[in-house]
Design an enzyme around this catalytic site. Sequence first.
Site, short mmCIF file in Angstrom:
data_model
loop_
_atom_site.label_atom_id
_atom_site.label_comp_id
_atom_site.label_asym_id
_atom_site.label_seq_id
_atom_site.Cartn_x
_atom_site.Cartn_y
_atom_site.Cartn_z
N ARG A 111 0.91 -1.34 -0.03
CA ARG A 111 -0.07 -0.51 -0.13
C ARG A 111 0.71 1.06 -0.15
O ARG A 111 1.92 1.50 0.60
CB ARG A 111 -0.92 0.24 1.26
CG ARG A 111 0.01 -0.44 2.82
CD ARG A 111 -1.57 -0.87 3.69
NE ARG A 111 -1.14 0.16 4.97
CZ ARG A 111 -1.10 -1.00 5.97
NH1 ARG A 111 -0.22 -2.00 5.97
NH2 ARG A 111 0.11 -0.76 7.19
N LYS A 143 9.66 1.62 6.57
CA LYS A 143 11.10 1.19 5.57
C LYS A 143 10.12 0.73 4.79
O LYS A 143 9.87 -0.08 4.41
CB LYS A 143 11.38 0.43 6.69
CG LYS A 143 12.92 0.26 6.05
CD LYS A 143 13.34 -0.91 6.78
CE LYS A 143 14.74 -1.76 6.65
NZ LYS A 143 15.86 -0.86 5.98
N ARG A 169 1.95 -3.83 3.02
CA ARG A 169 2.20 -3.10 4.25
C ARG A 169 2.94 -1.77 3.38
O ARG A 169 2.86 -2.23 2.34
CB ARG A 169 4.34 -3.99 4.20
CG ARG A 169 5.06 -3.19 4.44
CD ARG A 169 6.37 -4.16 4.76
NE ARG A 169 7.69 -2.71 5.60
CZ ARG A 169 8.64 -3.62 5.94
NH1 ARG A 169 9.09 -5.19 6.19
NH2 ARG A 169 9.64 -2.82 5.75
N HIS A 170 4.08 -1.31 3.65
CA HIS A 170 3.83 0.57 2.81
C HIS A 170 5.57 -0.50 2.42
O HIS A 170 6.34 -0.32 2.82
CB HIS A 170 3.91 1.59 3.64
CG HIS A 170 3.11 2.20 4.23
ND1 HIS A 170 1.80 2.27 3.13
CD2 HIS A 170 1.99 2.10 5.39
CE1 HIS A 170 1.24 3.11 3.99
NE2 HIS A 170 0.97 2.87 4.98
N VAL A 171 5.50 -0.88 1.14
CA VAL A 171 6.75 -1.49 1.16
C VAL A 171 6.74 -0.96 -0.74
O VAL A 171 5.88 -0.91 -1.27
CB VAL A 171 7.16 -2.68 1.28
CG1 VAL A 171 6.28 -3.73 0.53
CG2 VAL A 171 8.04 -3.34 1.00
#
Length: 327
Positions: A111, A143, A169-171
């Site tokens: 996301r 991260k 995950r923010h990735v």
Amino acid sequence: MKKKQQQQHPGSGADPWPHGAPLGGAPPGLGSWKRRVSLLPLLRFSLRDYGFCMATLLVFCLGSLFYQLGGGPPRFLLDLRQYLGNSTYLDDHGPPPSKTLPFPSQVVYNRVGKCGSRTVVLLLRILSEKHGFNLVTSDIHNKTRLTKNEQMELIKNISTAEQPYLFTRHVHFLNFSRFGGDQPVYINIIRDPVNRFLSNYFFRRFGDWRGEQNHMIRTPSMSQEERYLDINECILANYPECSNPRLFYIIPYFCGQHPRCREPGEWALERAKLNVNENFLLVGILEELEDVLLLLERFLPHYFKGVLSIYKDPEPRRQVLPPKGTE
Ligand SMILES: *[C@@H]1O[C@H](CO)[C@@H](O)[C@H](O)[C@H]1NC(C)=O
Ligand SMILES: *[C@@H]1O[C@H](CO)[C@@H](O)[C@H](O)[C@H]1NC(C)=O
Ligand SMILES: *[C@@H]1O[C@H](CO)[C@@H](O)[C@H](O)[C@H]1NC(C)=O
Ligand SMILES: *[C@@H]1O[C@H](CO)[C@@H](O)[C@H](O)[C@H]1NC(C)=O
């Protein structure tokens, strides 16, 4: 005799000729049919019937023996098979129980920040209980780029999650196939870059609906003056925060972990577009969230069935979802 034939059937009948394929004109099916006819009216049981049964059995056994000794089925069966097509027992009767589920069972939602993802994650929590999939979230929110070893470890971690899973995950995009993993199905949601900039501007200062203390974590050292700076003034007076609105921010989420993905430019953009085509099932836009949810419901029903009614339902929405437009 009846007993003997019953013993023969499962052993020699099931293995070499799973379809009950005929051999030498004496199909096993015919033999048992014959037997039933002759045995039922017991009085008509004759030596001729008995002989026929035994002959069938003998041909069957010899065939089976030749099959095993000769290392394969006789030629005419192979010819027959070539004529019928190359289907095997497994093709016709399904594979042995395997872990492959009949729908995309590995989904990654990497996301993008400030694009409504918190709302979607809340919906996912409800959906994972409803549909029984494995929602894997991460506590790491700051991260998005990883070293090669970190990528490898994370991909290994994700791949071993119990399927069906949805990892979020923010990735930046992770290339599973580069490390020998199965490429999962990717989904994502983006947003008008100007709206995203606005959302981020206020989020950094005041947090969001999650809690009033949130901004203290995001920007604890921000001065009061800066915190209450009017966004118009910030833009017109060319403050650093507003002269570089980081519109490129979204691209690396689709481009990937390559260092060039983080250099604003044609290369990263083209690669991001290629990746969207090849690896993403859906990239929605927040401005049309209801349509995006509807599409997700259609594309990934095992994960998203009923999501639109959960989203629209005023009751749970008041409890778990933020008022519209907070993210
Ligand atoms: C079955 O496989 C053989 C060898 O792989 C091939 O020559 C033949 O054309 C195939 N038959 C069909 C019907 O696909
Ligand atoms: C991410 O946040 C944690 C604490 O929440 C902090 O210790 C860490 O330094 C941060 N990492 C980056 C790359 O900002
Ligand atoms: C992988 O999983 C292990 C155990 O669940 C955890 O300790 C580790 O931090 C995870 N690594 C990554 C990169 O998420
Ligand atoms: C992913 O890795 C594979 C194998 O190294 C490579 O062929 C492919 O181009 C990569 N894709 C992306 C988008 O990086």
